[in-house]
Write a protein that holds these residues in place. Structure first.
Motif, short mmCIF file in Angstrom:
data_model
loop_
_atom_site.label_atom_id
_atom_site.label_comp_id
_atom_site.label_asym_id
_atom_site.label_seq_id
_atom_site.Cartn_x
_atom_site.Cartn_y
_atom_site.Cartn_z
N PRO A 10 51.29 40.06 34.99
CA PRO A 10 51.34 38.69 35.51
C PRO A 10 50.17 38.35 36.43
O PRO A 10 49.72 37.19 36.45
CB PRO A 10 52.68 38.65 36.26
CG PRO A 10 53.50 39.74 35.65
CD PRO A 10 52.53 40.80 35.28
N VAL A 11 49.69 39.31 37.22
CA VAL A 11 48.59 39.02 38.13
C VAL A 11 47.34 38.62 37.37
O VAL A 11 46.65 37.64 37.71
CB VAL A 11 48.31 40.25 39.03
CG1 VAL A 11 47.07 40.02 39.88
CG2 VAL A 11 49.51 40.54 39.91
N VAL A 12 47.03 39.36 36.31
CA VAL A 12 45.86 39.04 35.49
C VAL A 12 46.09 37.75 34.72
O VAL A 12 45.17 36.93 34.58
CB VAL A 12 45.54 40.20 34.53
CG1 VAL A 12 44.32 39.89 33.68
CG2 VAL A 12 45.35 41.50 35.30
N GLU A 13 47.31 37.55 34.23
CA GLU A 13 47.60 36.33 33.47
C GLU A 13 47.47 35.09 34.35
O GLU A 13 47.03 34.03 33.87
CB GLU A 13 49.01 36.43 32.88
CG GLU A 13 49.36 35.33 31.91
CD GLU A 13 48.50 35.33 30.66
OE1 GLU A 13 48.49 34.32 29.94
OE2 GLU A 13 47.82 36.35 30.39
N LYS A 14 47.81 35.22 35.61
CA LYS A 14 47.65 34.09 36.53
C LYS A 14 46.18 33.73 36.70
O LYS A 14 45.82 32.55 36.77
CB LYS A 14 48.28 34.45 37.89
CG LYS A 14 48.28 33.30 38.88
CD LYS A 14 48.98 33.70 40.16
CE LYS A 14 48.98 32.53 41.16
NZ LYS A 14 49.67 32.90 42.43
N ARG A 15 45.33 34.73 36.74
CA ARG A 15 43.88 34.48 36.82
C ARG A 15 43.39 33.79 35.56
O ARG A 15 42.53 32.89 35.61
CB ARG A 15 43.14 35.80 37.04
CG ARG A 15 43.40 36.44 38.39
CD ARG A 15 42.95 37.89 38.42
NE ARG A 15 41.55 38.02 38.05
CZ ARG A 15 40.97 39.19 37.77
NH1 ARG A 15 41.70 40.31 37.79
NH2 ARG A 15 39.70 39.25 37.44
#
Length: 613
Positions: A26-31
């Motif tokens: 999720p952290v990368v997807e948010k970026r």
């Protein structure tokens, strides 16, 4: 977005195109969503597919491209927007998936919301690992535009090719490393390079293993991989980390989750070394005795060894050879070697030594581990300085000539006296010109007949024993436990062999087969897959003189193992190894040579083509 490698998601599919494991970050997807909104103000960013959607898209692409990888070249069956339409061989390793339920790619032209790209694909064992790295939205648009051009591909210029686009995406390399790391885990291939030392009753505790895949015997043995302190019992071999290895060929999801939590907890790879991760999991960080304040502990060595010290080197060489025994075709012999190392040294020492024998070895290519420095070299010596990482590692790889000559020479002849009966003859010479300490532990020569069943065999070799199966004849020239050292051996093996009759097929009877062949290859645009299909057919012999078509049975395969020294004449002088800061650590060196693709071609058969060799 910052440079580097971050992973949006990864999937592992089995051979039935079913997702058996997946992980989204999720952290990368948010970026990614933030960057997409910046580039496209009025468009909602596409969401990652579910496992079911991903499996359907992968199966659809597999049908369209002909195989999981495809052919990487545009052919008549290629559709606009597909990977093969891009006409670049890199699409066999970096693919795209259309998430639209409409299989018509032209309807999705210039639509980057239904395309998942770039996906690094890696096949290992029975699984396909798909890794989706983070890229800029504009790079995604560039790919969509490129895949819909009529003139795309490397043939029209470097600037318009997919490879040139990928060259500027730094996350691709990291995604490949992630895919290969997961491939090693799912296949159970987590053992480290083998380091062999002489057997000794006092070093049992030094064979601790993280993978549990290496056992202990009374013969010279490999040193296991755990960078932990020496123990006094064999039970330490199967420690906590050893239990993490895949068992019974099943996918160990707990191991995958633990690896993700340690190696890439938020989607950004930190350390993909299984040795480091397993060591930290079993032992934690050695914060009780940190290194001296003047020494900076590198990130790639988070755990420092503590225990009895020693330094181990093993030169492992593999000989590949094609022996023809023909005047018009020269024999081909090459050596692929590597120096494996294991440094059980406390602290952060520097190790240096001169590598001898370079001029005699006729080195064609050479590469070093990233921890190594090569400040100077001479005609016959190469000085190497390195700060060793944890566990067993490959310090150097090289390609060289076989300075001592091929260890197995001779010829193999096979002629068919009838459609179902043949006569053969072997004449071989072993270890000619090889002297002590070189010793051949075993040598076997196998005649394979995968498409014919052996019903009768007659023949007695001048040395060794013979073992037959339904589809092969194995000549054990030097058996296990009877090594050949300090002398050569010449041996012959004449004999006859009889096969079960071939099932005859008339052309009229083969209409159904020909029809099915057409159906099988119509949807397969991958040339390799077409050839494999044809080679797997149980076709009758074309001519009496050449009963084994496709060059599949016109050879004998040689397998052997030699210990004592390298055949390229590469060597390490243990007395010249220096360790700084100075410690009283013994240095041990060993060498072993094994056969790779070592082939004796039938001198009476048709000469193989360059592609077959």
């Amino acid at each position: 977005m910052p440079s580097g490698c971050s992973i949006r998601a990864l999937w592992i599919l089995n051979n039935h195109d079913t997702v058996v494991f997946s992980r989204r970050f999720p952290v990368v997807e948010k970026r990614w969503r933030s960057a997409f909104n910046t580039e496209n103000e009025n468009t909602d960013p596409p969401r990652l597919p579910t496992d079911q959607q991903l499996a359907v898209a992968f199966a659809r692409r597999k049908r369209r491209e002909g195989s999981s990888r495809g052919c990487g070249l545009r052919v008549s069956q290629s559709t606009k927007g597909s990977d093969s339409w891009v006409d670049d061989p890199i699409t066999r390793h970096i693919i795209s998936l259309s998430l639209s339920e409409d299989d018509d790619n032209e309807s999705n032209e210039n639509d980057d919301t239904n395309i998942l790209w770039p996906i690094v694909i890696h096949a290992k064992a029975l699984y396909h690992i798909l890794v989706l790295p983070l890229v800029e939205p504009r790079e995604m648009k560039d790919f969509v535009n490129l895949s819909n051009r009529s003139d795309c591909g490397s043939a029209v210029g470097e600037d318009l090719s997919l490879s040139s686009l990928l060259l500027n995406i730094s996350s691709i390399t990291g995604a490949f490393m992630v895919a290969h790391s997961f491939g090693d885990i799912v296949s159970g291939d987590t053992a480290e390079p083998e380091v062999v030392v002489a057997a000794s009753p006092s070093v049992g505790g030094l064979f601790d293993s993280l993978t549990g895949s290496i056992g202990i015997s009374t013969r010279p043995r490999p040193v296991a991989a755990a960078p932990v302190a020496a123990s006094s019992s064999q039970s330490s071999i199967t420690g906590a980390a050893a239990s993490d290895a895949p068992k019974g060929g099943l996918l160990d999801k707990d191991l995958l989750r633990n690896f993700i939590a340690s190696a890439m907890p938020f989607g950004t790879p930190l350390d993909l070394s299984l040795s480091n991760i397993f060591a930290m999991k079993a032992n934690g960080f050695s914060s009780a005795e940190p290194p001296h304040q003047d020494l900076k502990q590198p990130a790639w060595k988070p755990y420092l060894y503590k225990g009895k010290q020693r330094l181990l080197f093993t030169i492992h060489e593999t000989i590949n050879a094609a022996m023809y025994d023909r005047d018009e075709i020269p024999d081909s012999v090459s050596v692929a070697g590597q120096i494996n190392c294991r440094a059980e040294l406390e602290g952060l020492p520097d190790v240096s030594f001169p590598l001898a024998g370079l001029s005699k070895a006729r080195i064609d290519s050479i590469s070093f581990h990233p921890c190594a420095q090569v400040p100077a070299h001479g005609i016959d010596k190469q000085n190497i300085v390195f700060q060793p990482p944890l566990g067993n590692f490959v310090l150097m790889r090289y390609q060289a000539g076989c300075g001592l000559g091929p260890p197995v020479k001779g010829f193999y002849q096979l002629s068919m006296v009838s459609e179902d009966e043949g006569a053969f003859l072997f004449k071989v010479g072993l270890m000619e010109g090889y002297k002590s300490p070189l010793s051949m532990e075993f040598c076997t020569i196998t005649m394979p007949f995968p498409r014919r069943r052996i019903v009768a065999f007659d023949g007695t070799p001048s040395a060794g024993t013979v073992v037959t199966t339904e589809h092969s004849v194995e000549w054990r020239v030097v058996g296990s436990g009877r090594s050949l050292s300090g002398k050569s051996l010449e041996a012959t093996f004449p004999g006859t062999i009889k096969f079960s009759p071939l099932k005859s097929r008339r052309r009229g009877d083969g209409d159904d087969d020909e029809e099915s062949d057409g159906e099988g290859t119509e949807n397969v645009v991958n040339v390799e897959d077409v050839l494999v299909q044809k080679m797997n057919k149980d076709l009758p012999a074309v001519e009496m003189e050449e009963p084994f078509c496709w060059q599949a049975y016109d050879y004998a395969k040689v397998s052997f193992k030699i210990v004592g020294a390298s055949v390229s004449r590469m060597s390490i002088d243990t007395k010249s190894v220096n360790i700084y800061p100075t410690t009283k650590s013994p240095v041990e060196y060993s060498a072993q040579v094994t056969s790779g693709d070592y082939i004796l071609w039938n001198t009476l058969g048709k000469a193989p083509s360059a592609a077959a060799v």
